[in-house]
Design a protein around this motif. Structure first.
Motif, mmCIF file in Angstrom:
data_model
loop_
_atom_site.group_PDB
_atom_site.id
_atom_site.type_symbol
_atom_site.label_atom_id
_atom_site.label_comp_id
_atom_site.label_asym_id
_atom_site.label_seq_id
_atom_site.Cartn_x
_atom_site.Cartn_y
_atom_site.Cartn_z
ATOM 1 N N SER A 1 0.398 -2.196 -0.137
ATOM 2 C CA SER A 1 0.085 0.221 -0.045
ATOM 3 C C SER A 1 1.357 1.185 0.229
ATOM 4 C CB SER A 1 -1.394 -0.142 1.538
ATOM 5 O OG SER A 1 -0.642 0.365 1.848
ATOM 6 N N TYR A 2 0.346 2.333 -0.664
ATOM 7 C CA TYR A 2 1.136 3.076 -0.742
ATOM 8 C C TYR A 2 0.167 4.849 -0.539
ATOM 9 C CZ TYR A 2 4.336 1.788 -3.957
ATOM 10 O OH TYR A 2 5.570 0.961 -4.624
ATOM 11 N N ASP A 3 1.397 5.319 0.351
ATOM 12 C CA ASP A 3 0.663 6.718 1.217
ATOM 13 C C ASP A 3 0.212 7.632 -0.278
ATOM 14 O OD1 ASP A 3 1.259 6.494 3.703
ATOM 15 O OD2 ASP A 3 3.369 6.664 3.398
ATOM 16 N N LYS A 4 -0.868 8.547 0.287
ATOM 17 C CA LYS A 4 -1.026 9.347 -1.086
ATOM 18 C C LYS A 4 -0.353 10.004 -1.793
ATOM 19 C CE LYS A 4 -3.335 13.178 1.337
ATOM 20 N NZ LYS A 4 -2.557 13.362 2.453
ATOM 21 N N TRP A 5 1.478 10.430 -0.715
ATOM 22 C CA TRP A 5 2.137 11.613 -1.988
ATOM 23 C C TRP A 5 3.371 10.085 -3.017
ATOM 24 C CZ3 TRP A 5 0.952 11.579 3.700
ATOM 25 C CH2 TRP A 5 1.744 10.777 3.991
ATOM 26 N N GLU A 6 2.840 8.774 -2.246
ATOM 27 C CA GLU A 6 3.879 8.044 -3.093
ATOM 28 C C GLU A 6 3.859 7.585 -4.741
ATOM 29 O OE1 GLU A 6 6.978 6.844 -0.784
ATOM 30 O OE2 GLU A 6 6.590 6.340 -2.215
ATOM 31 N N ILE A 7 4.573 7.634 -5.081
ATOM 32 C CA ILE A 7 3.906 7.626 -6.971
ATOM 33 C C ILE A 7 4.430 5.912 -7.181
ATOM 34 C CG2 ILE A 7 4.494 7.961 -9.214
ATOM 35 C CD1 ILE A 7 3.921 10.832 -8.516
ATOM 36 N N ASN A 8 3.311 5.698 -7.945
ATOM 37 C CA ASN A 8 4.509 3.247 -7.932
ATOM 38 C C ASN A 8 5.803 4.246 -8.794
ATOM 39 O OD1 ASN A 8 4.597 1.161 -8.224
ATOM 40 N ND2 ASN A 8 2.525 0.381 -7.987
ATOM 41 N N PRO A 9 6.802 3.486 -8.847
ATOM 42 C CA PRO A 9 8.030 3.618 -10.164
ATOM 43 C C PRO A 9 7.455 2.671 -11.098
ATOM 44 C CG PRO A 9 8.664 3.285 -7.648
ATOM 45 C CD PRO A 9 7.292 2.747 -7.367
ATOM 46 N N SER A 10 6.712 1.864 -10.682
ATOM 47 C CA SER A 10 6.386 0.671 -11.804
ATOM 48 C C SER A 10 5.371 1.527 -12.886
ATOM 49 C CB SER A 10 5.532 -0.566 -11.966
ATOM 50 O OG SER A 10 4.457 -0.366 -11.246
ATOM 51 N N GLU A 11 4.363 2.718 -12.421
ATOM 52 C CA GLU A 11 3.871 3.544 -13.399
ATOM 53 C C GLU A 11 4.721 4.194 -13.842
ATOM 54 O OE1 GLU A 11 -0.242 2.887 -10.834
ATOM 55 O OE2 GLU A 11 0.814 4.718 -11.212
ATOM 56 N N LEU A 12 6.153 4.803 -13.794
ATOM 57 C CA LEU A 12 6.922 5.557 -14.899
ATOM 58 C C LEU A 12 7.486 5.016 -16.329
ATOM 59 C CD1 LEU A 12 8.325 7.493 -11.454
ATOM 60 C CD2 LEU A 12 6.200 8.710 -13.115
ATOM 61 N N THR A 13 7.162 6.190 -17.011
ATOM 62 C CA THR A 13 8.172 5.098 -18.086
ATOM 63 C C THR A 13 8.970 6.004 -18.279
ATOM 64 O OG1 THR A 13 6.392 4.666 -19.240
ATOM 65 C CG2 THR A 13 7.804 4.049 -20.371
ATOM 66 N N PHE A 14 10.546 5.601 -18.407
ATOM 67 C CA PHE A 14 11.756 7.148 -18.299
ATOM 68 C C PHE A 14 12.117 7.145 -19.762
ATOM 69 C CE2 PHE A 14 12.099 5.562 -14.150
ATOM 70 C CZ PHE A 14 12.799 6.972 -13.484
ATOM 71 N N MET A 15 11.989 8.664 -20.234
ATOM 72 C CA MET A 15 12.112 8.732 -21.818
ATOM 73 C C MET A 15 13.509 10.273 -21.679
ATOM 74 S SD MET A 15 8.072 10.094 -22.512
ATOM 75 C CE MET A 15 8.283 10.413 -24.074
ATOM 76 N N LYS A 16 13.865 10.935 -22.384
ATOM 77 C CA LYS A 16 15.058 12.089 -22.580
ATOM 78 C C LYS A 16 15.336 12.441 -21.627
ATOM 79 C CE LYS A 16 13.898 15.921 -24.920
ATOM 80 N NZ LYS A 16 13.408 16.479 -25.174
ATOM 81 N N GLU A 17 16.679 12.961 -21.147
ATOM 82 C CA GLU A 17 17.492 13.273 -20.059
ATOM 83 C C GLU A 17 16.895 14.878 -20.497
ATOM 84 O OE1 GLU A 17 21.297 11.923 -19.001
ATOM 85 O OE2 GLU A 17 21.730 14.453 -18.296
ATOM 86 N N LEU A 18 16.542 15.318 -19.517
ATOM 87 C CA LEU A 18 15.875 16.706 -19.909
ATOM 88 C C LEU A 18 17.289 17.857 -18.701
ATOM 89 C CD1 LEU A 18 13.030 16.772 -18.118
ATOM 90 C CD2 LEU A 18 13.660 17.132 -20.701
ATOM 91 N N GLY A 19 17.960 17.444 -17.982
ATOM 92 C CA GLY A 19 19.252 18.333 -18.039
ATOM 93 C C GLY A 19 19.723 17.401 -16.410
ATOM 94 N N CYS A 20 20.490 18.067 -15.217
ATOM 95 C CA CYS A 20 21.299 17.887 -14.547
ATOM 96 C C CYS A 20 21.371 19.082 -13.442
ATOM 97 C CB CYS A 20 22.716 17.538 -15.332
ATOM 98 S SG CYS A 20 23.073 16.027 -13.614
ATOM 99 N N GLY A 21 21.100 18.384 -12.613
ATOM 100 C CA GLY A 21 20.967 19.520 -11.429
ATOM 101 C C GLY A 21 21.871 19.262 -10.338
ATOM 102 N N GLN A 22 21.386 19.735 -8.569
ATOM 103 C CA GLN A 22 22.539 19.632 -8.065
ATOM 104 C C GLN A 22 22.565 18.534 -7.270
ATOM 105 O OE1 GLN A 22 23.603 22.485 -6.565
ATOM 106 N NE2 GLN A 22 24.491 20.863 -4.527
ATOM 107 N N PHE A 23 20.703 17.547 -7.472
ATOM 108 C CA PHE A 23 20.737 16.580 -6.425
ATOM 109 C C PHE A 23 21.053 15.585 -7.922
ATOM 110 C CE2 PHE A 23 18.008 19.100 -4.057
ATOM 111 C CZ PHE A 23 18.463 19.420 -2.746
ATOM 112 N N GLY A 24 21.231 15.475 -9.065
ATOM 113 C CA GLY A 24 21.410 14.516 -10.116
ATOM 114 C C GLY A 24 20.734 14.709 -12.048
#
Ligand code: ADP
Length: 269
Positions: A1-24
Motif C-alpha cells: 500500500s502507498y501513502d497518497k504522496w507516493e507514486i508507484n515507480p512501475s507506473e513511470l516510463t523514463f524518456m529523454k534526459e532534460l538536464g542535470c541539477g544539484q541532486f542529480g
C-alpha cells in the motif's frame, strides 16, 4: 500500500534526459503511460532524504498556476525520485538568453508578473523559497513561467551550497541579513525577486558580472545596488529598488509587488 504522496515507480516510463541539477539527473517521463512528467533522480548522498520526504507532504499541497507542481515521490527504493510537472521550454535563464532582443518589454514584465504571483502564493502560505533566481524558474509551452525548487536548498548535503562562504552559495541573490546571519524570510525572497527582475530585464546577464562573491558582500553592505537595465523604465527600476531596501521590514511584500506589476501591465497594455 502507498501513502497518497507516493507514486508507484512501475507506473513511470523514463524518456529523454532534460538536464542535470544539484541532486542529480532530471528526465522526461510518462506517468500511467499518458501524462508527461519530469522525474528527478536523487543521487546518493546528495540529499537529506528523510527531512525532504516529511516536507514533500507540505510541498504537494502547494498548488498554483505559477508554481511547478510536485506530483509525488518514489521513496520505497534508492535512488528516490521526485515527480513534477513537465515544463517544455526548460529553465528561465536559458530562455531569456536564447531570445535576446526578441522579447518585448511587456513580455519581460509578464515574466516578472508570473513569478511574483507564484511567490505571493508561497508568501501567503508562510513558505520561504530561499533560492529564488532565474535559474530556478521554468517555462512551459504556453509561455507560463513557474517557480521551481522552493525550499529545496535545506536538503542539499553539499556544504559549499548552504554555507554562506561556500562557492555555491547564491550571494548575488541574497540580502545582507542572509549572507551575514542566514536569516531567511519572505522578505529575503523579495530581495532575490528584485535580482530576478534584473536578470529578466538584462535578458539573462550575470548580476555584478565583474565581481566575485566576497566583493559583492562588501559592495552591498556599503549600499551599492545593481544598475538600471537599459530595457527597464524608471518605474520598473523603482520596483527593483523596493526589493533592495537594506532593512527587510522596509521591503515591499509579494502581494504589493504583484499589484504594482499588474498595474504597470495594464497601463502599457
Ligand atoms: P538545480 O537543482 O541545479 O536547480 P534542477 O535539478 O532543478 O536544477 O534542474 C536541472 C535542469 O533540468 C534544469 O535546468 C532544466 O533544464 C531541467 N528541468 C528540471 N526540472 C524540469 C521540469 N520540471 N521540466 C523540464 N525541465 C526540467
Amino acid at each position: 500500500s502507498y501513502d497518497k504522496w507516493e507514486i508507484n515507480p512501475s507506473e513511470l516510463t523514463f524518456m529523454k534526459e532534460l538536464g542535470c541539477g544539484q541532486f542529480g539527473v532530471v528526465r522526461l517521463g510518462k506517468w500511467r503511460a499518458q501524462h508527461k512528467v519530469a522525474i528527478k533522480t536523487v543521487r546518493e548522498g546528495a540529499m537529506s532524504e528523510d527531512d525532504f520526504i516529511e516536507e514533500a507532504k507540505i510541498m504537494m499541497n502547494l498548488s498554483h498556476r505559477n508554481l511547478v507542481q510536485l506530483y509525488g515521490v518514489c521513496t520505497q527504493q534508492r535512488p528516490i525520485y521526485l515527480v513534477t510537472e513537465f515544463m517544455e521550454l526548460g529553465c528561465l535563464l536559458n530562455y531569456l538568453r536564447q531570445r535576446r532582443g526578441a522579447l518585448g518589454a511587456l513580455e519581460l514584465l509578464g515574466i516578472c508578473h508570473d513569478v511574483s504571483l507564484g511567490m505571493q502564493h508561497l508568501e501567503q502560505n508562510g513558505f520561504i523559497h530561499r533560492d529564488l533566481a532565474a535559474r530556478n524558474c521554468l517555462v512551459n509551452s504556453s509561455l507560463v513561467v513557474k517557480v521551481s525548487d522552493f525550499g529545496m536548498t535545506r536538503y542539499v548535503l553539499d556544504d559549499q551550497y548552504w554555507s554562506s562562504s561556500g562557492a555555491k552559495f547564491p550571494v548575488k541573490w541574497s540580502p545582507p541579513e542572509v549572507f551575514n546571519f542566514c536569516k531567511y524570510s519572505s522578505k529575503s525572497d523579495v530581495w532575490s525577486f528584485g535580482v530576478l527582475m534584473w536578470e529578466v530585464f538584462t535578458e539573462g546577464k550575470m548580476p555584478y558580472e565583474h565581481n566575485q562573491n566576497h566583493e559583492v558582500v562588501m559592495m552591498v553592505t556599503q549600499g551599492h545596488r545593481l544598475y538600471r537595465p537599459k530595457r527597464a523604465s524608471a518605474h520598473i527600476y523603482s520596483i527593483m529598488q523596493m526589493c533592495w531596501m537594506e532593512r527587510a521590514d522596509e521591503r515591499a511584500s509579494f502581494t504589493e509587488i504583484s499589484h504594482l506589476i499588474s498595474d504597470e501591465l495594464e497601463d502599457d497594455g
